[in-house]
Design a protein around this motif. Structure first.
Motif, short mmCIF file in Angstrom:
data_model
loop_
_atom_site.label_atom_id
_atom_site.label_comp_id
_atom_site.label_asym_id
_atom_site.label_seq_id
_atom_site.Cartn_x
_atom_site.Cartn_y
_atom_site.Cartn_z
N VAL A 109 76.21 36.22 17.18
CA VAL A 109 77.26 35.24 17.44
C VAL A 109 78.63 35.83 17.12
CG1 VAL A 109 78.23 33.02 16.68
CG2 VAL A 109 75.77 33.23 17.08
N GLN A 110 78.75 36.49 15.97
CA GLN A 110 80.04 37.03 15.57
C GLN A 110 80.44 38.25 16.39
OE1 GLN A 110 79.32 37.56 11.39
NE2 GLN A 110 79.93 35.45 10.92
N PRO A 116 81.99 37.26 21.50
CA PRO A 116 82.73 36.00 21.65
C PRO A 116 82.08 35.04 22.65
CG PRO A 116 84.25 37.84 21.64
CD PRO A 116 82.86 38.43 21.67
N VAL A 117 81.44 35.57 23.69
CA VAL A 117 80.82 34.70 24.68
C VAL A 117 79.71 33.85 24.05
CG1 VAL A 117 79.11 36.39 25.51
CG2 VAL A 117 79.92 34.60 27.04
N TYR A 118 79.03 34.38 23.04
CA TYR A 118 77.99 33.59 22.37
C TYR A 118 78.61 32.49 21.52
CZ TYR A 118 74.76 37.21 23.88
OH TYR A 118 74.03 38.08 24.62
N ALA A 119 79.65 32.82 20.78
CA ALA A 119 80.33 31.80 19.99
C ALA A 119 80.88 30.70 20.91
CB ALA A 119 81.45 32.42 19.16
N GLU A 120 81.46 31.12 22.04
CA GLU A 120 82.00 30.15 23.00
C GLU A 120 80.91 29.28 23.59
OE1 GLU A 120 84.12 32.60 25.78
OE2 GLU A 120 85.58 33.21 24.27
N SER A 121 79.69 29.81 23.72
CA SER A 121 78.60 29.02 24.30
C SER A 121 78.17 27.89 23.38
CB SER A 121 77.41 29.92 24.65
OG SER A 121 76.71 30.33 23.49
#
Length: 166
Positions: free
Chosen positions: A142-143, A146-151
């Motif tokens: 996640v960290q 960024p695309v994972y955090a945004e998801s």
């Protein structure tokens, strides 16, 4: 010694096989990831057009749509044109719960679910299954992307911190 009759033993095998099958959830997650329900709701209903829109192989996507129709998520009409059923509506991005974002294999929550496929890794090593599948722990993923955090935003809202341990 088993006391089951052959027919009840066969039924038990069928039931456990159905319980353990991964095709159904994989197909539903693929539909969510490709946003098929959103595209059909927006008016793209032909399998070939959907395949072009989502950059998928037309034959394979047609087979997926036929399977999803058999599950009751889409209805097949006029050859390979599809409409959403009430059940299929749950896969749309719009809505209060945004199930599509949770099931999206390109998002971090979908990846987290896919990480459980290597449960044997956890049982053998005591380490998270996510690590066995993706080679890193969940929060580093996640960290680090960024695309994972945004998801997570459509599901949890924006501005949530990602420092907690699971």
């Amino acid at each position: 010694m088993s006391t089951q009759s052959p027919s009840s033993a066969e039924e038990a095998v069928r039931t456990v096989h159905d319980m353990a099958g991964i095709l159904r959830p994989a197909a539903i997650r693929a539909a969510a990831t490709l946003r098929l329900a959103d595209h059909v709701a927006a008016g793209t209903t032909a399998a070939a057009d959907l395949a072009d829109l989502v950059s998928a192989d037309p034959d394979r996507l047609t087979r997926l749509l036929r399977y999803l129709a058999a599950l009751g998520l889409f209805e097949r009409r006029d050859g390979d044109h599809y409409t959403l059923t009430g059940l299929g509506e749950a896969l749309r991005s719009e809505g209060t719960m945004n199930l599509r974002a949770v099931l999206d294999s390109d998002g971090v929550l979908g990846r987290a679910d896919l990480g459980t496929l290597d449960l044997v890794h956890t049982l053998r090593t005591g380490r998270p299954a996510y690590e066995g599948v993706f080679g890193t722990d969940f929060w580093s993923d996640v960290q680090g992307a960024p695309v994972y955090a945004e998801s997570l935003d459509p599901v949890l809202g924006t501005g949530v911190g990602w420092d907690a341990e699971l």
